[in-house]
Design a protein around this motif. Structure first.
Motif, PDB file in Angstrom:
ATOM      1  N   SER A  59      21.270   0.439   4.896  1.00  0.00           N
ATOM      2  CA  SER A  59      20.684  -0.113   6.209  1.00  0.00           C
ATOM      3  C   SER A  59      20.208  -1.446   5.941  1.00  0.00           C
ATOM      4  O   SER A  59      19.795  -1.832   4.613  1.00  0.00           O
ATOM      5  N   VAL A  60      19.690  -2.315   6.760  1.00  0.00           N
ATOM      6  CA  VAL A  60      19.057  -3.486   6.608  1.00  0.00           C
ATOM      7  C   VAL A  60      17.673  -3.340   6.071  1.00  0.00           C
ATOM      8  O   VAL A  60      17.412  -4.128   4.934  1.00  0.00           O
ATOM      9  N   ASN A  61      16.983  -2.347   6.123  1.00  0.00           N
ATOM     10  CA  ASN A  61      15.883  -1.901   5.432  1.00  0.00           C
ATOM     11  C   ASN A  61      15.759  -0.748   4.834  1.00  0.00           C
ATOM     12  O   ASN A  61      15.928   0.398   5.607  1.00  0.00           O
ATOM     13  N   PRO A  62      16.023  -0.324   3.541  1.00  0.00           N
ATOM     14  CA  PRO A  62      16.129   0.923   2.888  1.00  0.00           C
ATOM     15  C   PRO A  62      14.899   1.762   3.309  1.00  0.00           C
ATOM     16  O   PRO A  62      14.926   2.992   2.872  1.00  0.00           O
ATOM     17  N   PHE A  63      13.711   1.153   3.761  1.00  0.00           N
ATOM     18  CA  PHE A  63      12.610   2.003   3.977  1.00  0.00           C
ATOM     19  C   PHE A  63      12.477   2.631   5.460  1.00  0.00           C
ATOM     20  O   PHE A  63      11.587   3.344   5.604  1.00  0.00           O
ATOM     21  N   HIS A  64      13.536   2.307   6.131  1.00  0.00           N
ATOM     22  CA  HIS A  64      13.517   2.978   7.641  1.00  0.00           C
ATOM     23  C   HIS A  64      13.636   4.303   7.302  1.00  0.00           C
ATOM     24  O   HIS A  64      14.690   4.737   6.626  1.00  0.00           O
ATOM     25  N   GLY A  65      12.757   5.108   7.947  1.00  0.00           N
ATOM     26  CA  GLY A  65      13.066   6.735   7.905  1.00  0.00           C
ATOM     27  C   GLY A  65      12.426   7.148   6.434  1.00  0.00           C
ATOM     28  O   GLY A  65      12.449   8.231   6.162  1.00  0.00           O
ATOM     29  N   ALA A  66      11.560   6.360   5.686  1.00  0.00           N
ATOM     30  CA  ALA A  66      10.927   6.728   4.714  1.00  0.00           C
ATOM     31  C   ALA A  66       9.526   7.613   4.948  1.00  0.00           C
ATOM     32  O   ALA A  66       9.016   7.442   6.059  1.00  0.00           O
ATOM     33  N   TRP A  67       9.251   8.571   4.140  1.00  0.00           N
ATOM     34  CA  TRP A  67       8.017   9.268   4.441  1.00  0.00           C
ATOM     35  C   TRP A  67       7.742   9.791   3.045  1.00  0.00           C
ATOM     36  O   TRP A  67       8.480   9.978   2.120  1.00  0.00           O
ATOM     37  N   ILE A  68       6.318   9.833   2.941  1.00  0.00           N
ATOM     38  CA  ILE A  68       5.575  10.152   1.806  1.00  0.00           C
ATOM     39  C   ILE A  68       5.449  11.760   1.653  1.00  0.00           C
ATOM     40  O   ILE A  68       4.702  12.228   2.787  1.00  0.00           O
ATOM     41  N   GLY A  69       6.197  12.552   0.888  1.00  0.00           N
ATOM     42  CA  GLY A  69       5.913  13.814   0.783  1.00  0.00           C
ATOM     43  C   GLY A  69       4.570  14.490   0.421  1.00  0.00           C
ATOM     44  O   GLY A  69       3.723  13.716   0.141  1.00  0.00           O
ATOM     45  N   SER A  70       4.611  15.775   0.064  1.00  0.00           N
ATOM     46  CA  SER A  70       3.412  16.374  -0.212  1.00  0.00           C
ATOM     47  C   SER A  70       3.159  16.089  -1.633  1.00  0.00           C
ATOM     48  O   SER A  70       1.934  16.069  -1.952  1.00  0.00           O
ATOM     49  N   TRP A  71       3.903  15.692  -2.537  1.00  0.00           N
ATOM     50  CA  TRP A  71       3.502  15.048  -3.854  1.00  0.00           C
ATOM     51  C   TRP A  71       3.441  13.600  -3.846  1.00  0.00           C
ATOM     52  O   TRP A  71       4.251  12.994  -3.414  1.00  0.00           O
ATOM     53  N   GLU A  74       0.724  -1.050   0.011  1.00  0.00           N
ATOM     54  CA  GLU A  74       0.127   0.028  -0.064  1.00  0.00           C
ATOM     55  C   GLU A  74       0.874   1.305   0.081  1.00  0.00           C
ATOM     56  O   GLU A  74       1.326   1.791   1.161  1.00  0.00           O
ATOM     57  N   TRP A  75       1.137   1.829  -1.124  1.00  0.00           N
ATOM     58  CA  TRP A  75       2.462   2.726  -1.311  1.00  0.00           C
ATOM     59  C   TRP A  75       2.094   3.955  -0.618  1.00  0.00           C
ATOM     60  O   TRP A  75       3.169   4.646  -0.327  1.00  0.00           O
ATOM     61  N   TRP A  76       0.955   4.373  -0.199  1.00  0.00           N
ATOM     62  CA  TRP A  76       0.636   5.583   0.495  1.00  0.00           C
ATOM     63  C   TRP A  76       0.963   5.595   2.080  1.00  0.00           C
ATOM     64  O   TRP A  76       0.774   6.560   2.601  1.00  0.00           O
ATOM     65  N   LYS A  77       1.476   4.337   2.256  1.00  0.00           N
ATOM     66  CA  LYS A  77       1.672   4.079   3.595  1.00  0.00           C
ATOM     67  C   LYS A  77       3.168   3.737   4.087  1.00  0.00           C
ATOM     68  O   LYS A  77       3.851   3.036   3.673  1.00  0.00           O
ATOM     69  N   GLU A  78       4.058   4.833   4.865  1.00  0.00           N
ATOM     70  CA  GLU A  78       5.590   4.713   4.978  1.00  0.00           C
ATOM     71  C   GLU A  78       5.430   3.037   5.555  1.00  0.00           C
ATOM     72  O   GLU A  78       6.482   2.282   5.131  1.00  0.00           O
ATOM     73  N   ASP A  79       4.818   2.603   6.891  1.00  0.00           N
ATOM     74  CA  ASP A  79       5.036   1.474   7.389  1.00  0.00           C
ATOM     75  C   ASP A  79       4.880   0.335   6.494  1.00  0.00           C
ATOM     76  O   ASP A  79       5.394  -0.860   6.666  1.00  0.00           O
ATOM     77  N   ALA A  80       3.791   0.362   5.711  1.00  0.00           N
ATOM     78  CA  ALA A  80       3.596  -0.763   4.532  1.00  0.00           C
ATOM     79  C   ALA A  80       4.993  -1.121   3.724  1.00  0.00           C
ATOM     80  O   ALA A  80       5.379  -2.184   3.641  1.00  0.00           O
ATOM     81  N   TRP A  81       5.593   0.108   3.389  1.00  0.00           N
ATOM     82  CA  TRP A  81       6.907  -0.354   2.745  1.00  0.00           C
ATOM     83  C   TRP A  81       8.000  -1.024   3.588  1.00  0.00           C
ATOM     84  O   TRP A  81       8.729  -1.989   3.206  1.00  0.00           O
ATOM     85  N   ILE A  82       8.027  -0.480   4.899  1.00  0.00           N
ATOM     86  CA  ILE A  82       8.823  -1.242   5.826  1.00  0.00           C
ATOM     87  C   ILE A  82       8.632  -2.523   6.028  1.00  0.00           C
ATOM     88  O   ILE A  82       9.637  -3.578   5.850  1.00  0.00           O
TER      89      ILE A  82
END
Length: 221
Positions: free
Chosen positions: A134-146, A98-106
Motif C-alpha cells: 500500500s502507499v503507506n505501510p503503517f495504515h492499519g498498524a497497531w501496537i500490541g500488548s507487548w 513517537e513509536w507508541w502512537k500508531e498515527d505517528a507512524w502514519i
C-alpha cells in the motif's frame, strides 16, 4: 574462530505443520533453500534483492470486500520489532516518530513521501523491511500488548495486485473469489514463462521479508 553467513527462508516458509496436528504437533521441512556468504554485508545484500525459487502464494481466505486475505508470510499479520526498526531508522539518519502512537507512524511515512522520490522511498522500504502493498505501510498498524512490537494488517487490496499485473505484463490471474489451489497452480503454470523481473516484482509485493540471516561459526581445523 571464523564464520560464514547463511541466508535461508524464514521458518514460516521452510516448514509446514503436519495435517494431523490435533494428534501430534510436528513440522515437516518443505523448502530448505539457503545460500552461504563469507561476509555479513554480502548476506545482507542478497537478502535485500534475492528472490526465493519457491511459490510465493499462500492464501488464508478469499475475497473480503475488495481485499485478498493473503497469508503469504504464513501468518496473518506482519510483526515489526520496534527497537530493531527504530535502530534501522536512526542508521538511515532519519528522525524516529513517537513509536507508541500508531498515527505517528502514519504521519511519519507521509512526511517521508514529501521528502523523497518514489525510487528513494521504495529503496528505503526494502532496507527497513517494510511491506510495500500500500502507499503507506503503517495504515492499519497497531501496537500490541507487548510494547516492543508493531502489528501491521496483512491484507493486500486486489486492485494493487491487478495494477501490478498490468504494469509488469504478468499473465492474467484468477479472480479473487477462487480457492487457495487456483492461485498456487497459477504460479506453477506461469512461472516458467515469467522473466526474473516479473517474478521479483510479484515476490516483493507478496512477501518483502522472505529471508533470515544466520551466522554459523566454523571450527578451526
Amino acid at each position: 574462530m571464523s564464520s560464514v553467513f547463511l541466508v535461508r527462508l524464514r521458518r514460516e516458509r521452510r516448514y509446514i505443520e503436519h495435517v494431523y496436528q490435533y494428534v501430534e504437533t510436528r513440522h515437516v521441512e518443505r523448502h530448505p533453500e539457503s545460500h552461504v556468504f563469507s561476509t555479513k554485508t554480502a548476506a545482507e545484500q542478497f537478502a535485500l534483492v534475492g528472490i526465493p525459487s519457491v511459490n510465493p502464494f499462500r492464501l488464508d481466505y478469499g475475497l473480503e470486500g475488495d481485499e485478498l486475505g493473503f497469508r503469504v508470510s504464513s501468518y496473518p499479520e506482519l510483526q515489526l520489532n520496534i527497537p530493531k526498526l527504530t535502530s534501522a531508522i536512526e542508521a538511515e539518519g532519519l528522525p524516529v516518530p513517537e513509536w507508541w502512537k500508531e498515527d505517528a507512524w502514519i504521519g511519519w511515512w507521509e512526511q517521508l513521501q514529501q521528502e523523497h522520490t518514489p525510487q528513494e522511498l521504495a529503496s528505503l522500504q526494502r532496507r527497513l523491511g517494510l511491506p510495500n502493498w500500500s502507499v503507506n505501510p503503517f495504515h492499519g498498524a497497531w501496537i500490541g500488548s507487548w510494547p516492543d512490537t508493531i502489528y501491521l494488517d496483512y491484507h493486500l487490496p486486489y486492485q494493487t495486485l491487478y495494477e501490478l499485473t498490468k504494469a509488469e505484463a504478468l499473465p492474467e490471474m484468477p479472480s479473487p473469489e477462487v480457492g487457495v489451489s487456483a492461485w498456487e497452480l497459477w504460479w506453477e503454470e506461469n512461472a516458467p514463462r515469467m522473466t526474473d523481473e516479473q517474478k521479483a516484482a510479484l515476490w516483493r509485493l507478496l512477501d518483502p521479508q522472505p529471508w533470515e540471516i544466520v551466522e554459523v561459526e566454523l571450527e578451526e581445523a
